[in-house]
Design an enzyme around this catalytic site. Sequence first.
Site, mmCIF file in Angstrom:
data_model
loop_
_atom_site.group_PDB
_atom_site.id
_atom_site.type_symbol
_atom_site.label_atom_id
_atom_site.label_comp_id
_atom_site.label_asym_id
_atom_site.label_seq_id
_atom_site.Cartn_x
_atom_site.Cartn_y
_atom_site.Cartn_z
ATOM 1 C CG MET B 177 8.318 4.379 3.288
ATOM 2 S SD MET B 177 8.554 5.683 1.384
ATOM 3 C CE MET B 177 8.931 3.753 0.452
ATOM 4 C CB SER B 178 3.332 8.279 5.737
ATOM 5 O OG SER B 178 3.657 8.614 4.380
#
Lengths: 460, 460
Positions: B177-178
């Site tokens: 993800m981020s």
Amino acid sequence: MQAKSTRPVNDVRCRWQHWLATMTLLGLSMPSIGQAPAAPAQGGPALSPSVAALAKAVSSDPLTMGWMQGFPPPAAKLVMHTPESVVYPRNRWAFSHIRELVPTATVWRGNGPASPLPRAERDIGSIPFTDVDGTRRTFADMLTLTYTDGILVMHKGKVIYERYFGALNDHTPHIAMSVTKSLVGTLAAMLVADGKLDPAAPVTRYLPELADTAYGDATVREVMDMTVGVHYSEDYANPKAEIWDYARAGGMLARPAGYSGPPNFYDFLRTLRKEGDHNQVFAYKTVNAEVLAWILRRVSGQSLAQLLSARIWQPMGAEQDAYFTVDSIGTESGGGGFNTTLRDLARFGELMRNDGRFNGRQIIPTSVVADIRRGGDRAKFANSTSGPALPGWSYRDMWWVTHDSHGVYQAFGVYGQRIYIDPKAELTIVRYASHPVASNAANNPITFRAFDALAQSLMK
Amino acid sequence: MQAKSTRPVNDVRCRWQHWLATMTLLGLSMPSIGQAPAAPAQGGPALSPSVAALAKAVSSDPLTMGWMQGFPPPAAKLVMHTPESVVYPRNRWAFSHIRELVPTATVWRGNGPASPLPRAERDIGSIPFTDVDGTRRTFADMLTLTYTDGILVMHKGKVIYERYFGALNDHTPHIAMSVTKSLVGTLAAMLVADGKLDPAAPVTRYLPELADTAYGDATVREVMDMTVGVHYSEDYANPKAEIWDYARAGGMLARPAGYSGPPNFYDFLRTLRKEGDHNQVFAYKTVNAEVLAWILRRVSGQSLAQLLSARIWQPMGAEQDAYFTVDSIGTESGGGGFNTTLRDLARFGELMRNDGRFNGRQIIPTSVVADIRRGGDRAKFANSTSGPALPGWSYRDMWWVTHDSHGVYQAFGVYGQRIYIDPKAELTIVRYASHPVASNAANNPITFRAFDALAQSLMK
């Protein structure tokens, strides 16, 4: 961004390329590798066919063409997951970048060191041979004329020649197309040797789901040797051929709005109906490889990717992870979706040539390799559409067996993919290519002459 | 086959899950990691919240749930590339199988041996701490309650704890993800240190394509530290938020028939308009990471995958290949599309903790790590929506910097993805998770207390 085509959609050539594109996506072979291709008309000034062919091969180099260069690439240079973008000449880029276009499943190499590939390089590029039209050529000419992306030659267990062109390099997987089938057939023969799979058993012992299909009264052996009577056409030129249903089911051919056909490989296989009798004639149909892959999963309890990793790719000491393309529910394409590096394909080829032994281990039972080398039913092959062009050959465990004096047997994939094993010459050749024409009939004549000249040269 | 939902399409909870699903696909963070999540209503018998939470976490184990088991899996157990299939609890399977759902680009580990990860294992699972509600818990409780898929803890350069749950194992990549953004920010800072990228330069020096956008008068530094004034909302609850345009452009959210919006990341970024002034306040927006990824490609002449491989993944001796999800023209998602194993994420964390040195080499300049540890503008962070929940923090080079007494800095990804670096305790923690709630605000309170207790215990 969609690459805009300058060709009218209804143009016949465009449609032909569309069909080819789909075959590319699916990794399917032509119905017969011996079938003569319809040659595309040559435009432009009148060059000798030989010079024109060389010029076309050289000018279509994917780096020269500039596919997918720049951030973003220009619209005209895009290669995307559309039918148009993976036909020649875009296939010259796409075949080395399949995972960037579609979902895939890893075939894990394991954590161990790569097995050694000893080297004893020599320049075999200048080895001469005479082409079918009487032209004197070299081995290197053959590579250009067959749109080779990479080739690796092993002799007596050592790498004697390794070359990459265009978009391929020594660590990038390339799609193996129907070479995939030979891996599936080998795994099936291994499970037979294990006693886990009975080739004489009906398919329905393992796949009761297929009771009401063409496979309802077929045996596993008929699937392994492709002698199943099934109504299924791989005729590219017919938009109604079952190949398109298969393509849509596998999610590789875009589905029209409101599509209500089979949503995955499994459901498509359930639609297949019988045509003719089983066990009468060799009939090369990709669906048999998908049925066999399904049997392998059911029998082993593993996905095809897991099974190949555990039984072959890890034990042989593969250098890089490999992968399969998958459908919308993660089902690997056992018919043509395998991608691996040329080096690891060479390891597999050597493993076969060495009667199943490689990396210090007996990985495939000797009996499995012997069964493949012994070949299939030559009469059933002779009566097939492949028979006239490949006299004396047979098909066994999804390998093409020549029955020639060297005992050569091969794995074939459309557009020039190849594992060529010559036991007598102690020679293994693996080649990846991106030929404009899918059928190997377009490259077999020159390929065979060059490979034969190489074998003769090495045996001197 | 589409998994049939038993929930009505217009159900509010269903729509909320649809939005979450898209965020999952995109690997995006909530606007603020400090923002309190809207807790889903609990159904069923009245258990104490603590017991109910534990029961939910245990019962959602993806193996127990049976996702994608069988050939084919039952329709109700499918996880496909649809919005519905990658929300909780299906995300517990999907986050470890992203490449089977979407196209991806390899981050090559190279051909060398994996760098050693020395081990000195101890069971830290019983380390106690007090949760925010006063409950006495253990480190192992925290793992369950945060829906952890895997965790690897390194202390003084050695693996002291490594656990996998559900669908994850020690050699399978999981979506970061981020956390992806922190890799992109680090690469940018490396190019700054090289003198190839000027942080004071206008974005348009590198990307003239963005002249007429919000980035037309922004500097590279403003992008790196996310202080760009751009009209772009990541509000999940608003179907008109720009996040949906971004999702459709990236090809990760299915496009409606007749879609005529931007066909890829690049074209979407060209649509962004200015809102407010630059350099005033920290504003966490994923599009900044996509712009920075574009700048990296333009400056380096390499794809993001190639650059990360060459500059970090190969030099640090990664154990497995990693990968990025890509859009329809092969563009990696620099905002949230990176997938790697926990072991290799730990190597990267240790590389950072050791001031850029790992595997016997200075891989990242010391000045780059020092710049990140020094942090960003704390006043601009305090005034942001993240400020209240994370007092005293700042954001620099796409890292979250706590400015606490241990100098802790972190990479965050929605659903619990984390790199936690505690220089004073000589501690690196990497965790992958598949929490039902995207926002890290849902797990931060318990995560931080457990990590802090671990650090204190190790420093005794």
